[in-house]
Design an enzyme around this catalytic site. Sequence first.
Site, short mmCIF file in Angstrom:
data_model
loop_
_atom_site.label_atom_id
_atom_site.label_comp_id
_atom_site.label_asym_id
_atom_site.label_seq_id
_atom_site.Cartn_x
_atom_site.Cartn_y
_atom_site.Cartn_z
N GLU A 171 48.76 37.90 24.17
CA GLU A 171 48.69 36.64 24.92
C GLU A 171 47.68 35.71 24.23
O GLU A 171 46.51 36.07 24.10
CB GLU A 171 48.23 36.96 26.35
CG GLU A 171 48.30 35.83 27.32
CD GLU A 171 47.70 36.19 28.70
OE1 GLU A 171 46.82 37.06 28.77
OE2 GLU A 171 48.14 35.60 29.69
N GLU A 186 47.63 40.62 39.77
CA GLU A 186 48.34 39.52 39.07
C GLU A 186 47.70 39.43 37.69
O GLU A 186 46.59 38.91 37.55
CB GLU A 186 48.14 38.20 39.83
CG GLU A 186 48.73 38.17 41.22
CD GLU A 186 50.25 38.07 41.22
OE1 GLU A 186 50.84 37.71 40.19
OE2 GLU A 186 50.85 38.39 42.26
N LEU A 187 48.40 39.95 36.68
CA LEU A 187 47.73 40.14 35.38
C LEU A 187 48.30 39.23 34.28
O LEU A 187 48.96 38.24 34.56
CB LEU A 187 47.84 41.62 35.00
CG LEU A 187 47.36 42.59 36.10
CD1 LEU A 187 47.54 44.04 35.67
CD2 LEU A 187 45.91 42.31 36.50
N GLU A 242 52.50 37.20 45.33
CA GLU A 242 51.66 36.25 46.06
C GLU A 242 52.46 35.03 46.45
O GLU A 242 53.44 34.67 45.78
CB GLU A 242 50.47 35.85 45.19
CG GLU A 242 49.54 37.02 44.94
CD GLU A 242 48.17 36.61 44.45
OE1 GLU A 242 48.08 35.70 43.62
OE2 GLU A 242 47.19 37.21 44.91
N ASN A 264 40.86 30.07 35.38
CA ASN A 264 41.86 29.08 34.97
C ASN A 264 42.46 28.30 36.14
O ASN A 264 42.95 27.20 35.96
CB ASN A 264 42.95 29.72 34.09
CG ASN A 264 43.81 30.72 34.82
OD1 ASN A 264 43.40 31.25 35.86
ND2 ASN A 264 44.98 31.00 34.30
N PRO A 275 34.35 35.03 42.51
CA PRO A 275 35.03 34.11 41.59
C PRO A 275 34.52 34.32 40.16
O PRO A 275 33.46 34.93 39.96
CB PRO A 275 34.63 32.73 42.10
CG PRO A 275 33.34 32.95 42.83
CD PRO A 275 33.32 34.37 43.31
N ALA A 276 35.27 33.82 39.20
CA ALA A 276 34.81 33.91 37.80
C ALA A 276 33.48 33.19 37.67
O ALA A 276 33.27 32.14 38.28
CB ALA A 276 35.85 33.27 36.89
N SER A 277 32.59 33.75 36.85
CA SER A 277 31.26 33.13 36.73
C SER A 277 31.34 31.78 36.03
O SER A 277 30.42 30.97 36.13
CB SER A 277 30.30 34.07 35.99
OG SER A 277 30.82 34.38 34.73
N CYS A 284 48.71 31.91 33.16
CA CYS A 284 49.31 33.22 32.90
C CYS A 284 50.81 33.13 32.65
O CYS A 284 51.38 34.02 32.05
CB CYS A 284 49.03 34.13 34.08
SG CYS A 284 49.58 33.39 35.62
N GLY A 340 43.74 38.25 36.91
CA GLY A 340 42.98 38.19 35.66
C GLY A 340 43.71 38.96 34.57
O GLY A 340 44.93 39.13 34.63
N SER A 341 42.96 39.45 33.62
CA SER A 341 43.59 40.08 32.46
C SER A 341 44.11 41.48 32.80
O SER A 341 43.61 42.15 33.71
CB SER A 341 42.58 40.18 31.32
OG SER A 341 41.50 41.00 31.73
#
Length: 533
Positions: free
Chosen positions: A437, A299-300, A514, A199, A223-225, A333, A277-278
Amino acid sequence: MTPRTASQLAHHVRPMQSTSSLGSANARHVRCMSILNSHGQLELKDKSLLIQAGFIDNTHVKTTASGKRFPVFDPARGVEIASFPDMNTEDAERAIQAAKNALPEWSQKTAKERSAILRKWYDLILQNEDDLARILTWENGKPLAEALGEIRYGASFFEWFSEEAKRLYGEVIPSPSRQQRMMAIRQPLGVVGIITPWNFPNAMITRKFGAALAVGCTVVAKPASETPLSALALCELGMRAGVPKGVIGIVTTHTDTKAIGKHFCESLDISGISFTGSTAVGKVLLKQSADTVKKMSLELGGNAAFIVFEDADLEKAVDAAIMAKFRSSGQTCICVNRFYVHSSIKDKFASLMGERVKKFQVGSGFDNSTTHGPLINQRAVEKVHSHVEDALQHGAKLVTGGTHDKDSSADSGIHGYFYPPTVLADMKTNMKMATEETFGPVAGIFSFETEDEVLEAANKTRFGLAGYFFSNDVSRCWRVAEKLQVGMVGVNTGAISSEVAPFGGIKESGMGREGARQGLDEYTQYKYINMAV
Ligand SMILES: NC(=O)c1ccc[n+]([C@@H]2O[C@H](COP(=O)([O-])OP(=O)(O)OC[C@H]3O[C@@H](n4cnc5c(N)ncnc54)[C@H](O)[C@@H]3O)[C@@H](O)[C@H]2O)c1
Ligand SMILES: O=CCCC(=O)O
């Protein structure tokens, strides 16, 4: 012919969906095609930023032992735009070893030397911001203006941490003994394994890289695919800024995502994991890291409440609500998941919000008139729709949106992952949106009577990332800000993200912070030194 590749698409544009708000997006899709050249590739000032490879030891890794690749899709059209080496744990191990080898030299550079490289990287990002924004929109879908905002936000972490690098102060501790002097110095953690979501394909990487590199860690990132292109473009600029060989590595994978995550967690050469991520995946990583007792930065997910008290400035609250809910089509998020509006103003709030949302232009992120882009994939569309259907079945009132025409995209042959921005009123606690969510463009409005009641409702969740409220009563502002069980609160504002502020959650929304001065803590450890005199 049904266009399934980018080059086919450049010559072949057909309507995507037939719902009215999306219908208007179709014509605009045709206009934005000039951003693609005749081969279906992005027009960039610097084509060398478009890289389809992994990154180890400052080298682009184009093939893997298995020879497999995975596709990356444009979510506005559902067509393949790139492919990447589908790396496995063997490839990941090479990247880890490269980062381990690079650690002594990088960690022994002076803070000023590391700072200069980060600063140069920041300057290069800004010089290439238009290209980076195009790449980001292509793989993520967010409107170009918003992508540019993310590039600048992402760059701000390099600027910030290039400055903070020089301020990694330890402590001299007043000693209780005349014969001893005591101090605590701060040292880099070592090699850090980094896993990021789709995202914010740029900013979630820079927020971690900036802090880690500033203090002398080296990193291996996965990284995310869905969105590896932004990560590779960043690394290219990092190399040009003078980041030495091995200091940053990128492992691209789809098939072996779980195995590589486990490999990071179990590796004795990785000292910390930084994950965004989740919550579900964060918990898996936390468990997997127990045996090697790694430092974890998580960081969820979130389930942000946005409370509008009866004494609020309603117009300002609606403006902020739109921003805090619909940024990135609801896929951040800290996006609002639950609106709580005082019963005396709930109808007015819902109608003002509905009017604003009806004016949104949904379409390709490359079109200037688009205000809201697609969701990341079809799974996301289905999930969002299931939350809307669940709310409607349980008695919610549809103010606008909510019509998801699955079949029309199949007819057209082009499968953009769009969902109409939706506002629902009369929400109840037994609906999915009260606890899960949604991560999409749906605003659900609950009502309340008293401050105590709304605080109880807002805090009744295992998530604790962000919360927002509007009130003009100063005492209430302090009270509510202190009582909301979250890591970040927006009081009379819907915009809270900044490189200078500590970003992070409590409860099952994660651990660690962060950005800000605190961001350095995730990548350092204290060493206490006791010196006899
Ligand atoms: N708190 C924050 O700062 C923040 C920021 C952005 C997104 N998020 C959260 O991220 C979620 C959306 O992102 P998502 O759907 O990509 O999340 P996700 O957890 O599915 O994926 C995030 C990353 O983890 C990887 N991954 C998935 N399964 C894994 C496994 N078993 N082992 C190792 N890696 C694995 C993915 O490939 C991706 O790179 C939302 O819940 C959102 O709230 C949180
Ligand atoms: O999605 C999470 C990050 C959002 C932000 O940093 O503003």
